[in-house]
Write an enzyme that holds these catalytic residues in place. Sequence first.
Site, mmCIF file in Angstrom:
data_model
loop_
_atom_site.group_PDB
_atom_site.id
_atom_site.type_symbol
_atom_site.label_atom_id
_atom_site.label_comp_id
_atom_site.label_asym_id
_atom_site.label_seq_id
_atom_site.Cartn_x
_atom_site.Cartn_y
_atom_site.Cartn_z
ATOM 1 C CG ASP A 12 -2.081 0.939 1.106
ATOM 2 O OD1 ASP A 12 -2.409 1.349 -0.028
ATOM 3 O OD2 ASP A 12 -2.669 1.288 2.151
ATOM 4 N N GLY A 13 0.312 2.336 -0.554
ATOM 5 C CA GLY A 13 0.968 3.646 -0.488
ATOM 6 C C GLY A 13 1.485 4.173 -1.820
ATOM 7 N N GLY A 15 -0.240 5.558 -4.237
ATOM 8 C CA GLY A 15 -0.884 6.832 -4.541
ATOM 9 C C GLY A 15 -0.267 7.973 -3.739
ATOM 10 C CD1 TRP A 17 7.212 6.775 -2.912
ATOM 11 C CD2 TRP A 17 6.658 7.292 -5.018
ATOM 12 N NE1 TRP A 17 8.376 6.904 -3.635
ATOM 13 C CE2 TRP A 17 8.067 7.219 -4.929
ATOM 14 C CE3 TRP A 17 6.080 7.604 -6.251
ATOM 15 C CZ2 TRP A 17 8.907 7.450 -6.021
ATOM 16 C CZ3 TRP A 17 6.908 7.837 -7.340
ATOM 17 C CH2 TRP A 17 8.305 7.765 -7.224
ATOM 18 C CB THR A 58 -13.136 -8.031 -4.406
ATOM 19 O OG1 THR A 58 -12.988 -7.958 -2.974
ATOM 20 C CG2 THR A 58 -12.743 -9.423 -4.857
ATOM 21 C CG ASN A 60 -7.971 -2.070 -4.973
ATOM 22 O OD1 ASN A 60 -7.063 -2.876 -4.796
ATOM 23 N ND2 ASN A 60 -8.202 -1.093 -4.093
ATOM 24 N NE ARG A 176 -2.688 -1.448 4.734
ATOM 25 C CZ ARG A 176 -3.937 -1.525 4.308
ATOM 26 N NH1 ARG A 176 -4.706 -2.500 4.738
ATOM 27 N NH2 ARG A 176 -4.428 -0.641 3.469
ATOM 28 C CD GLU A 195 3.166 -13.359 15.380
ATOM 29 O OE1 GLU A 195 3.277 -12.207 15.845
ATOM 30 O OE2 GLU A 195 2.608 -14.283 16.004
#
Length: 229
Positions: A12-13, A15, A17, A58, A60, A176, A195
């Site tokens: 993730d991230g 956008g 960035w 699903t 997105n 994540r 974990e």
Amino acid sequence: MDIPRHVGIIMDGNGRWAQQRSMLRTQGHLEGLQAAKRIVKAASDMGIQYLTLYTFSTENWKRAVDEVGFIMGLVKQYLRGEMDFYRQNHIRIRHTGDAAGLPEDIASEIAGAAADTKDFNGMQVILALNYGGRDELIRALRRLAAQNQDMATVTEKDIAACLDNPDVPDPDLIIRSAGEYRMSNFLLWEGAYSELYVSAKLWPDWTGSDLAEAIDEYRSRDRRFGGIT
Ligand code: IPE
Ligand code: IPE
Ligand code: MG
């Protein structure tokens, strides 16, 4: 503790960035692909056996058609361009998610890459594309029903056997990037005792040393699975 056998990553991230650099979101996805390539290589070199990359959920599909089309194009490009790399590193490509809901060319590209790499015995890269944990469970239950399974006596094993890749062990570690503390519908069943590791770093900035840090932290964890150590 040993290194994890199976690592799942919520990449993730992309956008954010791009936004930080006043670029288009698509530029973030392009850089995100470069990060994914770095991490696949690093994970394979570390001896991780299974790597699941959350590539498109699903949910997105709610995004602008241009962005969705761009991501699908990148996936295709990635699968096409990396065959030599898979061969050199014995990497097997697989899919999890609803293939029937993907554009036909993307679904056949993934099926092709999976077929071409099926005998490679190095790390398995599982692309979670049009993937939702709830959707996977629904499709598993439909498969069970189609086998005339009596739902009144259904077991955990029966359900697990009908997931997308029943032979793949549950993820030991779910990572994540980009600082959000949520699952976003990733591996809901399989991640019951994974974990969790959240990093603030945006996905396009990830390198092998970020993965190594996550693995180090994982190795210091005490996994109890509800028991007592
Ligand atoms: C992850 O980056 C890629 C996908 C979900 C396809 P995002 O596009 O979600 O990036 P942010 O969360 O907007 O920064
Ligand atoms: C999760 O990221 C999906 C992928 C990384 C493919 P999202 O950006 O879609 O998740 P939310 O919207 O922040 O929960
Ligand atoms: Mg996001």
